[in-house]
Design an enzyme around this catalytic site. Structure first.
Site, PDB file in Angstrom:
ATOM      1  N   ARG A  28       0.888  -1.376  -0.252  1.00 28.89           N
ATOM      2  CA  ARG A  28       0.249  -0.049   0.262  1.00 28.89           C
ATOM      3  C   ARG A  28       1.022   1.875   0.166  1.00 28.89           C
ATOM      4  O   ARG A  28       1.117   2.522  -0.602  1.00 28.89           O
ATOM      5  CB  ARG A  28      -1.146  -0.022   1.307  1.00 28.89           C
ATOM      6  CG  ARG A  28      -2.105  -1.260   1.201  1.00 28.89           C
ATOM      7  CD  ARG A  28      -3.010  -1.160   2.015  1.00 28.89           C
ATOM      8  NE  ARG A  28      -4.378  -2.132   1.361  1.00 28.89           N
ATOM      9  CZ  ARG A  28      -5.307  -2.193   1.862  1.00 28.89           C
ATOM     10  NH1 ARG A  28      -5.395  -1.805   3.306  1.00 28.89           N
ATOM     11  NH2 ARG A  28      -5.778  -3.416   2.063  1.00 28.89           N
ATOM     12  N   ARG A  75      13.323 -21.766   2.045  1.00 31.26           N
ATOM     13  CA  ARG A  75      14.932 -21.882   1.931  1.00 31.26           C
ATOM     14  C   ARG A  75      15.554 -22.614   1.208  1.00 31.26           C
ATOM     15  O   ARG A  75      15.066 -23.486   1.205  1.00 31.26           O
ATOM     16  CB  ARG A  75      15.465 -22.462   3.653  1.00 31.26           C
ATOM     17  CG  ARG A  75      14.889 -22.092   5.203  1.00 31.26           C
ATOM     18  CD  ARG A  75      15.321 -22.626   6.473  1.00 31.26           C
ATOM     19  NE  ARG A  75      14.201 -22.720   6.592  1.00 31.26           N
ATOM     20  CZ  ARG A  75      14.373 -21.685   8.373  1.00 31.26           C
ATOM     21  NH1 ARG A  75      15.246 -20.296   8.096  1.00 31.26           N
ATOM     22  NH2 ARG A  75      13.731 -21.657   8.807  1.00 31.26           N
ATOM     23  N   GLY A 105      14.672 -13.210   7.597  1.00 30.81           N
ATOM     24  CA  GLY A 105      15.886 -13.597   9.220  1.00 30.81           C
ATOM     25  C   GLY A 105      16.910 -13.007   8.329  1.00 30.81           C
ATOM     26  O   GLY A 105      17.710 -12.491   7.450  1.00 30.81           O
ATOM     27  N   ASP A 131      13.389 -14.985  16.034  1.00 29.23           N
ATOM     28  CA  ASP A 131      14.695 -15.745  16.841  1.00 29.23           C
ATOM     29  C   ASP A 131      15.024 -13.961  17.182  1.00 29.23           C
ATOM     30  O   ASP A 131      16.052 -14.219  18.389  1.00 29.23           O
ATOM     31  CB  ASP A 131      15.513 -16.558  16.149  1.00 29.23           C
ATOM     32  CG  ASP A 131      14.778 -17.732  15.697  1.00 29.23           C
ATOM     33  OD1 ASP A 131      14.402 -17.578  16.544  1.00 29.23           O
ATOM     34  OD2 ASP A 131      15.924 -18.146  15.040  1.00 29.23           O
ATOM     35  N   ARG A 158       2.592 -24.250  34.683  1.00 28.99           N
ATOM     36  CA  ARG A 158       2.732 -23.550  35.449  1.00 28.99           C
ATOM     37  C   ARG A 158       1.746 -24.251  36.345  1.00 28.99           C
ATOM     38  O   ARG A 158       2.102 -25.169  37.914  1.00 28.99           O
ATOM     39  CB  ARG A 158       2.774 -22.339  35.893  1.00 28.99           C
ATOM     40  CG  ARG A 158       3.239 -21.555  37.352  1.00 28.99           C
ATOM     41  CD  ARG A 158       4.553 -22.179  38.183  1.00 28.99           C
ATOM     42  NE  ARG A 158       5.829 -20.984  37.420  1.00 28.99           N
ATOM     43  CZ  ARG A 158       6.917 -21.201  37.967  1.00 28.99           C
ATOM     44  NH1 ARG A 158       6.829 -22.385  39.089  1.00 28.99           N
ATOM     45  NH2 ARG A 158       7.704 -19.879  37.567  1.00 28.99           N
ATOM     46  N   GLU A 229      16.489 -23.831  22.153  1.00 30.72           N
ATOM     47  CA  GLU A 229      16.768 -25.447  21.217  1.00 30.72           C
ATOM     48  C   GLU A 229      18.066 -25.346  21.093  1.00 30.72           C
ATOM     49  O   GLU A 229      18.561 -26.415  21.305  1.00 30.72           O
ATOM     50  CB  GLU A 229      15.944 -25.756  20.604  1.00 30.72           C
ATOM     51  CG  GLU A 229      16.181 -24.601  18.862  1.00 30.72           C
ATOM     52  CD  GLU A 229      15.113 -24.378  17.400  1.00 30.72           C
ATOM     53  OE1 GLU A 229      15.294 -23.132  17.534  1.00 30.72           O
ATOM     54  OE2 GLU A 229      15.305 -25.660  17.713  1.00 30.72           O
TER      55      GLU A 229
HETATM   56  O1  F6P Z   1      14.792 -19.372  12.153  1.00 30.42           O
HETATM   57  C1  F6P Z   1      13.769 -19.203  13.358  1.00 30.42           C
HETATM   58  C2  F6P Z   1      13.167 -20.067  13.470  1.00 30.42           C
HETATM   59  O2  F6P Z   1      12.120 -20.483  13.453  1.00 30.42           O
HETATM   60  C3  F6P Z   1      14.513 -21.118  14.339  1.00 30.42           C
HETATM   61  O3  F6P Z   1      14.254 -20.846  16.105  1.00 30.42           O
HETATM   62  C4  F6P Z   1      14.413 -22.424  13.906  1.00 30.42           C
HETATM   63  O4  F6P Z   1      15.553 -23.198  14.999  1.00 30.42           O
HETATM   64  C5  F6P Z   1      14.083 -22.739  12.465  1.00 30.42           C
HETATM   65  O5  F6P Z   1      13.640 -21.621  12.186  1.00 30.42           O
HETATM   66  C6  F6P Z   1      13.475 -24.049  12.647  1.00 30.42           C
HETATM   67  O6  F6P Z   1      13.321 -24.160  10.972  1.00 30.42           O
HETATM   68  P1  F6P Z   1      12.015 -24.721  10.335  1.00 30.42           P
HETATM   69  O7  F6P Z   1      11.026 -24.493  10.440  1.00 30.42           O
HETATM   70  O8  F6P Z   1      13.116 -24.669   9.027  1.00 30.42           O
HETATM   71  O9  F6P Z   1      12.281 -26.379  10.974  1.00 30.42           O
END
Ligand code: F6P
Length: 326
Positions: A28, A75, A105, A131, A158, A229
């Site tokens: 827009r 990706r 990202g 992230d 909790r 993670e």
């Molecule tokens: O980059 C964002 C993210 O959500 C990370 O926190 C995570 O490790 C990754 O993507 C997971 O990627 P995918 O969706 O390709 O499994």
């Protein structure tokens, strides 16, 4: 009258809540200054196939409150190959595209920098990732929403943790970033956070001693530990902590739940501001930059810098978590 100027927009990498609000803003804003907008499907991968479709105002109506991305994302390993990128550049040239807005990202921003170096396009990156690990902005689009989604889960956990006097290890997303873990831990009143930025946070013997104190001496009903993670797996940590403390322990992995859902007002408005800033930058002849929000003001950062530097982890907030979790 000269040719109408054109801009292309794509979303790339892991989706994040607020990407749609950003597509809306880019579209827009561009339409408001008389530019044509092309919505590229499925990120850089889609760019290899063509330019997607022109976006009109109504195409981006009713999406401000929707997670995910209407354009699709990917990706794309194929785009990393020079030969393939030439194909994408040909599509952009064919349509006389002057600017490209990349919403994504760190990986996507690196891709944007490559395109900026290899073409004459004004390429602008918009930080969007749950992230919050992108240099050049205080927050990336989607972080606040993901934190609130995870926080909702922690609040629920909790209740059952209290009832059973258990320890819960909750794994949140963040491959190499503890930003979600820290924010959720502080807001959720967690007893600890295990994050990659603080390597000693993953030492389980001192952690087990603290949790034992919390539950047996300090009369807490339960304990919650948030683990990024990238710093360890909840299941393994839970097993180890249970054997060190002798207290029942459970693991919960929140996973991709954190990537979906309704974007918060913060993320929608961040998306609106950054989408607007990206188009303004392109129209002003700027490129090879990231538009971010630093101390509530728009900041332009060269993409080169974004690819070199890391987003700063908030160590002060981490220390505060320790103080408040007694
Ligand atoms: O980059 C964002 C993210 O959500 C990370 O926190 C995570 O490790 C990754 O993507 C997971 O990627 P995918 O969706 O390709 O499994």
């Amino acid at each position: 009258m000269g040719e109408q100027s054109s801009i292309a927009v794509l979303t790339s990498g892991g989706d994040s809540p607020g990407m749609n609000a950003c597509i809306r803003s880019v579209t827009r804003t561009a339409l408001s200054i008389g530019w044509r907008v092309w919505g590229v499907a499925d990120g850089y991968q889609g760019l290899l196939e063509g330019l997607g479709r022109p976006l009109e105002s109504r195409d981006v109506g009713g999406i401000i409150d929707r997670g995910g991305t209407i354009l699709g994302t990917s990706r794309s390993p194929e785009f990393r190959e020079t030969g393939n990128r030439k194909r994408a550049y040909a599509h952009l040239k064919e349509r006389a595209i002057e600017g490209l807005v990349v919403i994504g990202g760190n990986g996507s921003v690196a891709g944007a920098h490559t395109v900026a170096r290899e073409t004459e396009l004004n390429v602008v990156g918009v930080p969007a990732s749950i992230d919050n690990d992108i240099y050049g902005t205080d927050n990336s689009i989607g972080f606040d929403s993901a934190v609130n989604t995870a926080l909702d889960a922690v609040d629920k956990l909790r209740q059952t943790a209290d009832s059973h006097h258990r320890i819960f290890i909750v794994e949140v997303m963040g491959r190499s970033s503890g930003a979600i873990a820290l924010e959720v831990a502080l807001a959720g009143g967690a007893e600890a956070a295990i994050v990659p930025e603080v390597p000693e946070s993953a030492e389980l013997t001192p952690l087990a001693e603290r949790l034992t104190f919390n539950l047996k001496r300090s009369r807490k009903k339960s304990a919650i530990v948030i683990c990024a993670e990238g710093a360890g797996r909840a299941e393994m940590i839970a097993r180890e902590i249970e054997s060190l403390t002798g207290i029942e322990c459970r693991a919960t992995v929140l996973g991709h739940l954190q990537r979906g859902g309704t974007p918060t007002s913060y993320d929608r408005n961040l998306a609106a501001r950054l989408g607007w800033a990206a188009v303004k930058a392109v129209a002003g002849g700027m490129g090879d930059i990231l538009v971010g929000l630093v101390s509530n003001a728009i900041r332009h950062t060269p993409l080169e810098d974004v690819t070199i530097h890391e987003h700063r982890f908030n160590h002060q907030e981490y220390a505060l978590l320790g103080i408040l979790s007694i």
